[in-house]
Design a protein around this motif. Structure first.
Motif, PDB file in Angstrom:
ATOM      1  N   GLY A  99     -19.746 -21.028 -28.422  1.00 33.03           N
ATOM      2  CA  GLY A  99     -20.749 -22.043 -28.688  1.00 33.03           C
ATOM      3  C   GLY A  99     -20.533 -22.781 -29.993  1.00 33.03           C
ATOM      4  N   SER A 100     -21.496 -23.638 -30.302  1.00 33.35           N
ATOM      5  CA  SER A 100     -21.473 -24.452 -31.509  1.00 33.35           C
ATOM      6  C   SER A 100     -22.873 -24.526 -32.083  1.00 33.35           C
ATOM      7  CB  SER A 100     -20.959 -25.870 -31.206  1.00 33.35           C
ATOM      8  OG  SER A 100     -19.647 -25.841 -30.696  1.00 33.35           O
ATOM      9  N   PHE A 101     -22.956 -24.492 -33.395  1.00 34.16           N
ATOM     10  CA  PHE A 101     -24.263 -24.529 -34.042  1.00 34.16           C
ATOM     11  C   PHE A 101     -24.970 -25.842 -33.739  1.00 34.16           C
ATOM     12  CE2 PHE A 101     -27.032 -25.050 -37.817  1.00 34.16           C
ATOM     13  CZ  PHE A 101     -27.822 -23.928 -37.605  1.00 34.16           C
ATOM     14  N   GLY A 102     -26.220 -25.730 -33.304  1.00 33.67           N
ATOM     15  CA  GLY A 102     -27.002 -26.902 -32.959  1.00 33.67           C
ATOM     16  C   GLY A 102     -26.758 -27.432 -31.571  1.00 33.67           C
ATOM     17  N   SER A 103     -25.856 -26.769 -30.820  1.00 37.52           N
ATOM     18  CA  SER A 103     -25.487 -27.291 -29.507  1.00 37.52           C
ATOM     19  C   SER A 103     -25.624 -26.264 -28.393  1.00 37.52           C
ATOM     20  CB  SER A 103     -24.056 -27.832 -29.545  1.00 37.52           C
ATOM     21  OG  SER A 103     -23.630 -28.255 -28.274  1.00 37.52           O
ATOM     22  N   SER A 104     -24.850 -25.173 -28.464  1.00 40.12           N
ATOM     23  CA  SER A 104     -24.832 -24.220 -27.355  1.00 40.12           C
ATOM     24  C   SER A 104     -24.521 -22.826 -27.858  1.00 40.12           C
ATOM     25  CB  SER A 104     -23.779 -24.628 -26.307  1.00 40.12           C
ATOM     26  OG  SER A 104     -22.479 -24.566 -26.870  1.00 40.12           O
ATOM     27  N   SER A 153     -21.193 -14.309 -17.459  1.00 37.83           N
ATOM     28  CA  SER A 153     -21.571 -15.249 -18.510  1.00 37.83           C
ATOM     29  C   SER A 153     -23.084 -15.242 -18.639  1.00 37.83           C
ATOM     30  CB  SER A 153     -21.074 -16.669 -18.197  1.00 37.83           C
ATOM     31  OG  SER A 153     -21.632 -17.129 -16.977  1.00 37.83           O
ATOM     32  N   GLY A 154     -23.569 -15.501 -19.826  1.00 39.17           N
ATOM     33  CA  GLY A 154     -25.004 -15.519 -20.064  1.00 39.17           C
ATOM     34  C   GLY A 154     -25.344 -16.537 -21.121  1.00 39.17           C
ATOM     35  N   ARG A 155     -26.378 -17.322 -20.901  1.00 35.38           N
ATOM     36  CA  ARG A 155     -26.785 -18.365 -21.828  1.00 35.38           C
ATOM     37  C   ARG A 155     -28.069 -17.962 -22.543  1.00 35.38           C
ATOM     38  NH1 ARG A 155     -26.093 -20.892 -17.061  1.00 35.38           N
ATOM     39  NH2 ARG A 155     -28.347 -21.255 -16.884  1.00 35.38           N
ATOM     40  N   TYR A 156     -28.213 -18.474 -23.753  1.00 38.30           N
ATOM     41  CA  TYR A 156     -29.461 -18.279 -24.461  1.00 38.30           C
ATOM     42  C   TYR A 156     -30.532 -19.243 -23.959  1.00 38.30           C
ATOM     43  CZ  TYR A 156     -28.338 -14.879 -28.063  1.00 38.30           C
ATOM     44  OH  TYR A 156     -28.049 -13.710 -28.723  1.00 38.30           O
ATOM     45  N   SER A 157     -30.154 -20.484 -23.725  1.00 37.52           N
ATOM     46  CA  SER A 157     -31.146 -21.480 -23.343  1.00 37.52           C
ATOM     47  C   SER A 157     -30.524 -22.466 -22.365  1.00 37.52           C
ATOM     48  CB  SER A 157     -31.657 -22.226 -24.581  1.00 37.52           C
ATOM     49  OG  SER A 157     -32.612 -23.190 -24.229  1.00 37.52           O
ATOM     50  N   TRP A 207     -27.110 -18.101 -31.695  1.00 41.75           N
ATOM     51  CA  TRP A 207     -26.325 -18.780 -32.721  1.00 41.75           C
ATOM     52  C   TRP A 207     -26.273 -20.286 -32.568  1.00 41.75           C
ATOM     53  CZ3 TRP A 207     -24.552 -14.691 -29.753  1.00 41.75           C
ATOM     54  CH2 TRP A 207     -23.766 -14.996 -28.639  1.00 41.75           C
ATOM     55  N   ALA A 208     -26.853 -20.846 -31.503  1.00 41.83           N
ATOM     56  CA  ALA A 208     -26.972 -22.301 -31.448  1.00 41.83           C
ATOM     57  C   ALA A 208     -28.133 -22.781 -32.313  1.00 41.83           C
ATOM     58  CB  ALA A 208     -27.173 -22.769 -30.010  1.00 41.83           C
TER      59      ALA A 208
END
Length: 576
Positions: free
Chosen positions: A138-143, A174-178, A376-377
């Motif tokens: 991921g990337s901060f502020g994005s994913s 795979s798992g996403r936070y949001s 961490w996004a």
């Protein structure tokens, strides 16, 4: 009279050269021992190779990543097949690095390699390995997302070093936070191993692997020197095992806030440096610092797990010091109050005192610290500074910022294939790189025993050496079995339509003095399942050796915590 006694002593100490037939027998047996040792070293070299792959990926060292492959090596990725180091270097740099060496600020790419099952072919020239990967993307502020991968790889001994000959990437989960979610793929991957081959990873039963004849013309003195060199190499493997057990034990003590036990793993003048907190020197100061930083004891509703993963150990040629690089992944918090994830790199050193390995220095570099619920996004916490309650003895040795900033902890070792220092992005100070201990100018350690003086002593020493080599292989055989147990559980869960990923890591394995049994402690990190949760736990068990093949005798799980996966809530439940 004194002169006569001295002459008698000198005569008894002089080597007694065996007859031609006996010398030929010693040569053959010595070569067979060397072949066994080569296979034992191969397992460790392949683990070092694959763990280095993970460390290079985490730091975006794409060129060194490509250099880990054989001249005709191939990698099978979702983007296609890529063959040869140059093709792979270009792919990694352009596709994964987005045209730049290293990682841009704000990007995260831990690619944590775990759960090896490694087996060596009978001829000692090829090998196979299966691995799990935990990836934080991921990337901060994005994913922000998790990803799980299974690798089924092949390796080849080429130009005197082990290289990846074929890498097969297979997405697993795979798992996403949001928005929150977990997707588990159906992988149906064939196993390169059976329970028998996992428990006998360096079998000598293959008749196609005879002695290579390199000692055919060696005289008795040259055979004695060769024995000394093989003894030194076998001792290096034993030292590696001891350092692995030491580092992994440190993690278990840290989990339980057993600070006295953790501090006792250090040498008397050892040091502790955690991120930007500064340096604490001496066992008593380390003990006090740990209790101030972490709290005196573990609460009933508290979790403080610090997984020690992908540990790469190098022992100095003199056998007196060692260094290790690894990943620390931690989850900590209190039920109803909150929790956080943390991931970072350790570059530690060790010293052998009175034949016991101790930690000389812990130097931990946090990479990312984030709120468990936010991920961490959305959240990136800074590294803590020096304590005002219990100030450190010295300031931090390096000043740096962590995620979303990028920092490169220097490798203590060179690329395991090229033997060259790793290639950092432009502007990164590579001058801090520590020398590879395998290429140190230190003198090789002398064997604890003097070289054998006659045929009888030679046969006895070779028998001792064979036992030591088998003891070294036993550690890897038992780790194979613990890892294989997790893979078999994965497939069993799929068959029951309740998919779950059983990742077994951080083994502490002690082989009994008779080589017939072993005790095991390992971790479980489970993702998924019918209720959609994360599960942490510890295994305690035993393995037994029957006719040279290791198998699990018992493996009992103590589940220590669970937390909802699909909601990413900071709710942690301890189960004692």
């Amino acid at each position: 009279m004194a002169l006569a006694a001295a002459c008698c002593i000198a005569f008894r100490a002089a080597p007694q050269i065996p007859s031609g037939g006996s010398l030929a027998t010693i040569r053959t047996r010595l070569e067979q021992v060397e072949n066994s040792l080569h296979k034992a070293e191969a397992i460790r070299d392949i683990k070092r190779l694959q763990y280095s792959y993970a460390h290079y990926a985490e730091s975006g060292l794409w060129l060194d990543l490509g250099d880990l492959f054989a001249a005709n090596g191939i990698a099978h990725y979702a983007q296609g097949d890529f063959r040869g180091p140059e093709s792979l270097r270009k792919f990694y740099l352009q596709e994964l690095g987005r045209g730049q060496l290293g990682l841009a600020d704000g990007r995260i790419y831990p690619h944590i390699m775990i759960q090896p099952v490694v087996t060596i072919a009978g001829d000692g020239k090829t090998a196979k390995g299966r691995w799990h990967v935990i990836a934080m993307l991921g990337s901060f502020g994005s994913s922000a997302s998790w990803a799980g991968v299974v690798y089924e790889n092949r390796y080849v001994f080429e130009d005197g070093v082990w290289k990846i000959s074929e890498l097969s990437y297979n997405s697993q989960y795979s798992g996403r936070y949001s928005p929150p979610g977990l997707s588990i793929s159906k992988w149906d991957l064939p196993y390169h191993f059976t329970k028998e081959s996992a428990g006998d990873p360096a079998s000598n039963s293959d008749s196609s692997a005879p002695a290579n004849g390199s000692l055919a013309s060696s005289n008795f003195e040259e055979l004695r020197q060769r024995w000394a060199e093989l003894t030194r190499r076998a001792q290096q493997l034993r030292d590696q095992t001891d350092v692995l057990n030491l580092q992994h034990s440190y993690g278990y003590y840290f989990d339980q806030k057993m600070w006295e036990a953790a501090a006792n793993l250090f040498a008397g003048n050892g040091t502790l440096e955690l991120g930007q907190r500064g340096v604490y020197a001496g066992r008593d100061r380390i003990r006090r610092a740990l209790s101030v930083i972490g709290g005196e004891r573990l609460g009933d509703d508290e979790v403080n797990d610090h997984f020690q993963l992908a540990t790469v150990v190098h022992v100095a040629p003199d056998g007196k010091t060692a260094k290790a690089r690894g990943v620390e992944l931690s989850v900590s918090g209190t039920k109803g109050k909150g929790a956080q994830w943390e991931e970072g790199i350790f570059e530690n050193s060790y010293v052998k005192q009175n034949e016991i390995w101790k930690i000389n220095s812990v130097h931990y570099y946090p990479r990312v610290i984030t709120d468990y619920e936010l991920g961490w996004a959305k959240d990136a916490k800074p590294a803590a500074g020096p304590s005002t309650v219990f100030p450190p003895d010295r300031p931090p040795t390096e000043i740096y910022a962590i995620y979303p900033k990028m920092y490169y902890p220097q490798f203590h070792y060179t690329n395991p294939v090229t033997r060259l220092p790793v290639e950092y992005p432009p502007g990164v100070a590579a001058g801090m790189e520590r020398p590879d201990t395998k290429q140190s100018s230190s003198s090789p350690a002398a064997p604890q025993q003097s070289p054998p003086r006659n045929e009888k002593e030679f046969n006895a020493r070779l028998a001792d050496l064979e036992r030591q080599i088998q003891e070294n292989i036993a550690y890897d055989a038992v780790e194979n079995l613990v890892s294989a147990h997790g893979y078999y559980l994965d497939d069993s869960a799929q068959a029951e339509n309740s998919p779950g990923i059983h990742q077994t890591v951080q083994p502490v394995i002690h082989i009994a003095s008779d080589g017939k049994s072993a005790t095991i402690r390992a971790r479980l990190i489970k993702a998924g399942g019918g209720t959609g949760e994360l599960v942490g736990g510890t295994y305690e068990g035993q393995a037994i050796n029957r006719n040279g093949i290791w198998s699990l005798q018992s493996l009992a799980l103590k589940q220590t915590w669970t937390s909802p996966f699909n909601h990413w809530m900071p709710v942690i439940e301890r189960r004692r």
